[in-house]
Design a protein around this motif. Structure first.
Motif, short mmCIF file in Angstrom:
data_model
loop_
_atom_site.label_atom_id
_atom_site.label_comp_id
_atom_site.label_asym_id
_atom_site.label_seq_id
_atom_site.Cartn_x
_atom_site.Cartn_y
_atom_site.Cartn_z
N SER A 183 10.42 -41.72 14.29
CA SER A 183 10.45 -40.31 13.86
C SER A 183 11.84 -39.77 13.66
N ASN A 184 12.81 -40.28 14.43
CA ASN A 184 14.17 -39.74 14.36
C ASN A 184 15.17 -40.85 14.70
N PRO A 185 15.48 -41.71 13.73
CA PRO A 185 16.39 -42.84 13.98
C PRO A 185 17.75 -42.43 14.53
N GLN A 186 18.28 -41.29 14.07
CA GLN A 186 19.59 -40.84 14.54
C GLN A 186 19.54 -40.51 16.03
N ALA A 187 18.52 -39.79 16.44
CA ALA A 187 18.36 -39.46 17.86
C ALA A 187 18.07 -40.72 18.67
N ALA A 188 17.31 -41.66 18.08
CA ALA A 188 17.03 -42.93 18.76
C ALA A 188 18.32 -43.70 19.01
N LEU A 189 19.19 -43.71 18.00
CA LEU A 189 20.48 -44.38 18.14
C LEU A 189 21.28 -43.77 19.29
N GLN A 190 21.28 -42.46 19.38
CA GLN A 190 22.00 -41.79 20.46
C GLN A 190 21.42 -42.16 21.82
N GLY A 191 20.09 -42.26 21.86
CA GLY A 191 19.44 -42.66 23.10
C GLY A 191 19.84 -44.07 23.52
N TYR A 192 19.83 -44.99 22.57
CA TYR A 192 20.22 -46.37 22.86
C TYR A 192 21.69 -46.46 23.25
N GLN A 193 22.53 -45.66 22.61
CA GLN A 193 23.95 -45.67 22.96
C GLN A 193 24.19 -45.17 24.38
N LEU A 194 23.42 -44.16 24.79
CA LEU A 194 23.51 -43.69 26.17
C LEU A 194 23.00 -44.75 27.14
N ALA A 195 21.93 -45.43 26.74
CA ALA A 195 21.39 -46.50 27.57
C ALA A 195 22.43 -47.60 27.77
N GLN A 196 23.12 -47.94 26.68
CA GLN A 196 24.17 -48.96 26.75
C GLN A 196 25.32 -48.50 27.66
N LYS A 197 25.64 -47.23 27.58
CA LYS A 197 26.71 -46.67 28.41
C LYS A 197 26.40 -46.85 29.90
N TYR A 198 25.11 -46.77 30.24
CA TYR A 198 24.70 -46.92 31.65
C TYR A 198 24.34 -48.36 32.01
N GLY A 199 24.55 -49.28 31.07
CA GLY A 199 24.39 -50.70 31.42
C GLY A 199 23.23 -51.44 30.80
N ALA A 200 22.42 -50.78 29.96
CA ALA A 200 21.28 -51.46 29.34
C ALA A 200 21.75 -52.40 28.23
N LYS A 201 21.05 -53.51 28.07
CA LYS A 201 21.37 -54.48 27.03
C LYS A 201 20.56 -54.13 25.77
N VAL A 202 21.12 -53.27 24.96
CA VAL A 202 20.42 -52.77 23.77
C VAL A 202 21.28 -52.95 22.51
N LYS A 203 22.15 -53.92 22.53
CA LYS A 203 23.07 -54.13 21.41
C LYS A 203 22.34 -54.37 20.10
N GLN A 204 21.28 -55.19 20.13
CA GLN A 204 20.53 -55.50 18.91
C GLN A 204 19.84 -54.26 18.35
N ALA A 205 19.27 -53.44 19.23
CA ALA A 205 18.59 -52.23 18.79
C ALA A 205 19.59 -51.27 18.14
N ILE A 206 20.77 -51.17 18.72
CA ILE A 206 21.81 -50.30 18.16
C ILE A 206 22.25 -50.81 16.80
N SER A 207 22.49 -52.10 16.69
CA SER A 207 22.92 -52.69 15.43
C SER A 207 21.88 -52.49 14.34
#
Length: 219
Positions: A183-207
């Protein structure tokens, strides 16, 4: 209230003879009522542990939810702010059996009154509920349907960010990113970036999202 529908279902089962009546008479003292519910809870825990089949255990756990609905409705209507071991335990069982509205009703009440986690859990209640529901959303077939509830729970649990472990915050933002992807890829990207900031392995999802947004913007 969602619990009232569960309570009504249980009363119909009692009237039809499918289960034994569980509700206590309203004239009984409240403190005694709480103690009796704790006795029942201990028995139910013991009975569930004795069921080897995971499927049958979940079936029985779902039946148990109906049996507590009248009592929990009374607790919530009373505004009782004391820790309630029965309420927080049934809250988790509701999520275990995919009764999300039941879970949210109890979670909101327990968090508003700063209750503790059920016995045996090391996490604080805000951590426990955020971690469990984030995991539920990550495994859910249509995570976008859980977005509003996830964000509401985040508002309730994340008032003091310093009190939440990084891995739990990461899981929450990862679930938020997943729920927003379509529904909102831009907001999703921000969510994944925050997740990565806290240690989640979401590099592929961000890319993947960065490439998607790049194509959208260039088109």
């Amino acid at each position: 209230m969602i619990l009232q529908s569960y309570a009504a279902k249980h009363r119909l089962d009692v009237e039809a003879g499918r289960v034994a009546p569980r509700a206590l008479a309203s004239s009984q003292h409240s403190a005694n009522h709480h103690k009796l519910m704790l006795v029942k809870l201990d028995k139910d825990k013991h009975d569930l542990r004795a069921i080897k089949s995971q499927f049958q255990r979940q079936v029985r756990k779902l039946e148990i939810l109906f049996e507590y609905a009248d009592y929990l409705t009374t607790v919530i209507n009373s505004g009782d702010a004391k820790h309630n071991e029965t309420l927080v335990t049934i809250c988790l069982w509701a999520l275990d059996t995919m009764q999300v509205e039941y879970f949210m009703t109890l979670a909101e009440y327990a968090l508003q009154h700063r209750m503790n986690s059920p016995q045996g859990f090391k996490r604080t209640l805000p951590e426990l509920l955020m971690e469990e529901f984030s995991g539920y959303v990550l495994d859910y077939e249509k995570p976008s349907e859980m977005l509003d509830r996830l964000q509401h729970l985040g508002e309730l649990t994340n008032k003091d960010k310093c009190a939440i472990a990084d891995e739990i915050t990461a899981k929450f933002y990862k679930a938020q990113g997943l729920a927003l992807q379509r529904s909102n890829p831009q907001a999703a990207l921000q969510g994944y970036q925050l997740a990565q900031k806290y240690g989640a392995k979401v590099k592929q999802a961000i890319s993947r999202l960065e490439k998607q947004l790049c194509k959208t913007n260039s088109g």
